[in-house]
Design a protein around this motif. Sequence first.
Motif, PDB file in Angstrom:
ATOM      1  N   PHE A 106      -5.605 -20.563 -27.051  1.00  0.00           N
ATOM      2  CA  PHE A 106      -6.996 -20.125 -27.281  1.00  0.00           C
ATOM      3  C   PHE A 106      -7.941 -21.269 -28.067  1.00  0.00           C
ATOM      4  O   PHE A 106      -8.924 -21.121 -28.341  1.00  0.00           O
ATOM      5  CB  PHE A 106      -7.682 -18.990 -27.789  1.00  0.00           C
ATOM      6  CG  PHE A 106      -6.353 -18.633 -26.563  1.00  0.00           C
ATOM      7  CD1 PHE A 106      -7.175 -17.425 -25.787  1.00  0.00           C
ATOM      8  CD2 PHE A 106      -5.772 -17.356 -26.980  1.00  0.00           C
ATOM      9  CE1 PHE A 106      -6.597 -17.120 -24.676  1.00  0.00           C
ATOM     10  CE2 PHE A 106      -5.106 -16.687 -25.986  1.00  0.00           C
ATOM     11  CZ  PHE A 106      -5.506 -16.214 -25.257  1.00  0.00           C
ATOM     12  N   HIS A 107      -8.041 -22.491 -27.687  1.00  0.00           N
ATOM     13  CA  HIS A 107      -8.834 -23.710 -29.142  1.00  0.00           C
ATOM     14  C   HIS A 107     -10.260 -23.787 -28.194  1.00  0.00           C
ATOM     15  O   HIS A 107     -10.314 -22.995 -26.325  1.00  0.00           O
ATOM     16  CB  HIS A 107      -8.285 -24.794 -28.749  1.00  0.00           C
ATOM     17  CG  HIS A 107      -7.212 -25.559 -27.876  1.00  0.00           C
ATOM     18  ND1 HIS A 107      -8.462 -26.069 -26.105  1.00  0.00           N
ATOM     19  CD2 HIS A 107      -6.235 -25.000 -27.259  1.00  0.00           C
ATOM     20  CE1 HIS A 107      -7.344 -26.192 -25.453  1.00  0.00           C
ATOM     21  NE2 HIS A 107      -5.801 -26.046 -26.519  1.00  0.00           N
ATOM     22  N   ARG A 108     -11.148 -25.146 -28.072  1.00  0.00           N
ATOM     23  CA  ARG A 108     -12.103 -24.857 -27.095  1.00  0.00           C
ATOM     24  C   ARG A 108     -12.718 -25.142 -25.540  1.00  0.00           C
ATOM     25  O   ARG A 108     -12.643 -24.614 -24.609  1.00  0.00           O
ATOM     26  CB  ARG A 108     -13.489 -25.552 -27.793  1.00  0.00           C
ATOM     27  CG  ARG A 108     -13.965 -25.855 -29.028  1.00  0.00           C
ATOM     28  CD  ARG A 108     -14.973 -26.609 -29.312  1.00  0.00           C
ATOM     29  NE  ARG A 108     -14.819 -26.794 -30.887  1.00  0.00           N
ATOM     30  CZ  ARG A 108     -14.703 -26.993 -32.155  1.00  0.00           C
ATOM     31  NH1 ARG A 108     -14.155 -27.901 -31.250  1.00  0.00           N
ATOM     32  NH2 ARG A 108     -15.162 -27.166 -32.908  1.00  0.00           N
ATOM     33  N   GLU A 109     -10.987 -25.972 -25.129  1.00  0.00           N
ATOM     34  CA  GLU A 109     -11.124 -26.528 -24.201  1.00  0.00           C
ATOM     35  C   GLU A 109     -10.255 -25.541 -23.366  1.00  0.00           C
ATOM     36  O   GLU A 109     -10.133 -25.393 -22.176  1.00  0.00           O
ATOM     37  CB  GLU A 109      -9.794 -27.393 -24.351  1.00  0.00           C
ATOM     38  CG  GLU A 109     -10.327 -29.129 -24.871  1.00  0.00           C
ATOM     39  CD  GLU A 109     -11.534 -28.804 -25.735  1.00  0.00           C
ATOM     40  OE1 GLU A 109     -10.534 -28.277 -26.991  1.00  0.00           O
ATOM     41  OE2 GLU A 109     -11.849 -29.420 -26.450  1.00  0.00           O
ATOM     42  N   ALA A 110      -9.661 -24.297 -24.093  1.00  0.00           N
ATOM     43  CA  ALA A 110      -8.972 -23.376 -22.830  1.00  0.00           C
ATOM     44  C   ALA A 110     -10.442 -22.485 -22.662  1.00  0.00           C
ATOM     45  O   ALA A 110     -10.129 -21.267 -21.262  1.00  0.00           O
ATOM     46  CB  ALA A 110      -8.337 -22.165 -23.969  1.00  0.00           C
ATOM     47  N   PHE A 111     -11.250 -22.424 -22.795  1.00  0.00           N
ATOM     48  CA  PHE A 111     -12.722 -21.535 -22.456  1.00  0.00           C
ATOM     49  C   PHE A 111     -13.410 -22.550 -21.361  1.00  0.00           C
ATOM     50  O   PHE A 111     -13.559 -23.629 -21.359  1.00  0.00           O
ATOM     51  CB  PHE A 111     -13.679 -21.291 -23.197  1.00  0.00           C
ATOM     52  CG  PHE A 111     -13.085 -20.370 -24.429  1.00  0.00           C
ATOM     53  CD1 PHE A 111     -14.060 -19.474 -24.586  1.00  0.00           C
ATOM     54  CD2 PHE A 111     -12.435 -20.594 -25.286  1.00  0.00           C
ATOM     55  CE1 PHE A 111     -13.141 -18.276 -25.603  1.00  0.00           C
ATOM     56  CE2 PHE A 111     -11.982 -19.795 -25.872  1.00  0.00           C
ATOM     57  CZ  PHE A 111     -12.208 -18.636 -26.137  1.00  0.00           C
ATOM     58  N   THR A 112     -14.305 -21.798 -20.374  1.00  0.00           N
ATOM     59  CA  THR A 112     -14.327 -22.837 -18.630  1.00  0.00           C
ATOM     60  C   THR A 112     -15.835 -22.413 -19.205  1.00  0.00           C
ATOM     61  O   THR A 112     -16.683 -21.735 -19.029  1.00  0.00           O
ATOM     62  CB  THR A 112     -14.217 -21.773 -17.453  1.00  0.00           C
ATOM     63  OG1 THR A 112     -13.003 -21.640 -17.322  1.00  0.00           O
ATOM     64  CG2 THR A 112     -14.941 -22.956 -16.525  1.00  0.00           C
ATOM     65  N   ILE A 113     -16.837 -23.491 -19.284  1.00  0.00           N
ATOM     66  CA  ILE A 113     -18.481 -23.582 -19.463  1.00  0.00           C
ATOM     67  C   ILE A 113     -18.588 -24.122 -17.969  1.00  0.00           C
ATOM     68  O   ILE A 113     -18.540 -24.735 -16.995  1.00  0.00           O
ATOM     69  CB  ILE A 113     -18.429 -25.231 -20.102  1.00  0.00           C
ATOM     70  CG1 ILE A 113     -17.680 -25.017 -21.317  1.00  0.00           C
ATOM     71  CG2 ILE A 113     -20.123 -24.970 -20.831  1.00  0.00           C
ATOM     72  CD1 ILE A 113     -17.692 -25.906 -22.659  1.00  0.00           C
ATOM     73  N   ASP A 114     -19.870 -22.945 -18.331  1.00  0.00           N
ATOM     74  CA  ASP A 114     -21.025 -23.505 -16.924  1.00  0.00           C
ATOM     75  C   ASP A 114     -21.662 -23.917 -17.342  1.00  0.00           C
ATOM     76  O   ASP A 114     -22.733 -22.586 -17.530  1.00  0.00           O
ATOM     77  CB  ASP A 114     -21.015 -21.330 -15.602  1.00  0.00           C
ATOM     78  CG  ASP A 114     -21.560 -22.208 -14.582  1.00  0.00           C
ATOM     79  OD1 ASP A 114     -22.559 -22.838 -14.750  1.00  0.00           O
ATOM     80  OD2 ASP A 114     -21.839 -20.972 -14.151  1.00  0.00           O
TER      81      ASP A 114
END
Length: 281
Positions: A106-114
Amino acid sequence: MSARYARRGETRWKGFLAHVTETCDQDAPSVITDVTTTKAPVHDTKALPGILANLGDRNLLSKEHFVDGGYLSVALKQQVAREHGVGLVGPIRARSTRQSRKGTVFHREAFTIDWDAQQVTCPQGKVSRRWSTPPSLAPYVNAEFAPDDCRQCPVKAACTRTDARKVSFLPRDLYDIQSESRTEQQTQEWLSRYSLRAAIESTISEFVNGHGMRQCRYRSEDKAHVQHVLTAIAVNLERIDAHLPPSPARQPRHPTALQGFLDRQHIPRSRSWRVATHPAD
């Protein structure tokens, strides 16, 4: 006195910093092209724009500038490319969040940005409720999730210790540069290219161990800068001389008329006179 206290890791000193730039052309001596002197606490990223400006004024800028990680930031990399047309080559700092240090997913890259909708989706499928750019974090963007979503999350302990997770990331243009740079610097091609920078570490060692660079002979930043420049000139002269072909052996001079007269009369002359023309004992 303009000397200041500074600390880098376990090294502590009071004085100044010397920032050295040299060429790295193959089959040619590495020539020092710039030495910039700053106060010790000045961060490397603050010194780099001035270094590049000095090189630009003397038409010494190259297409690529290899730097240590301390000189590099994503914003500075974009700025230098825009203002000078120079590509900064150096390691982008790795992730330093608690999640990345613990090795969780769950670091930043695990989140998807729209980017268009200004929303972030977490690995559990929850969508952020707020998107903002706080002045204290500029140019970073903050995305916050709803506390109700985070409190009921079954993997909350592996994600955040607060009521709701907040994710900070760079604006889109800088984020793309950061992602591309981190991916590229993992390749063997990039590592081979960046190995050229190892030569400057040898130069710093030569400055320190061969020329006493860490001991200022004069007070004030301006006089310390003169010492740094003169040291760089001495190093350049040594390198250029070592790269030049050896000069032909000098032929001894012929004896002068007086020397010849003394020799014919068997009158000894001082050994301080040219030894090469003195009769063999």
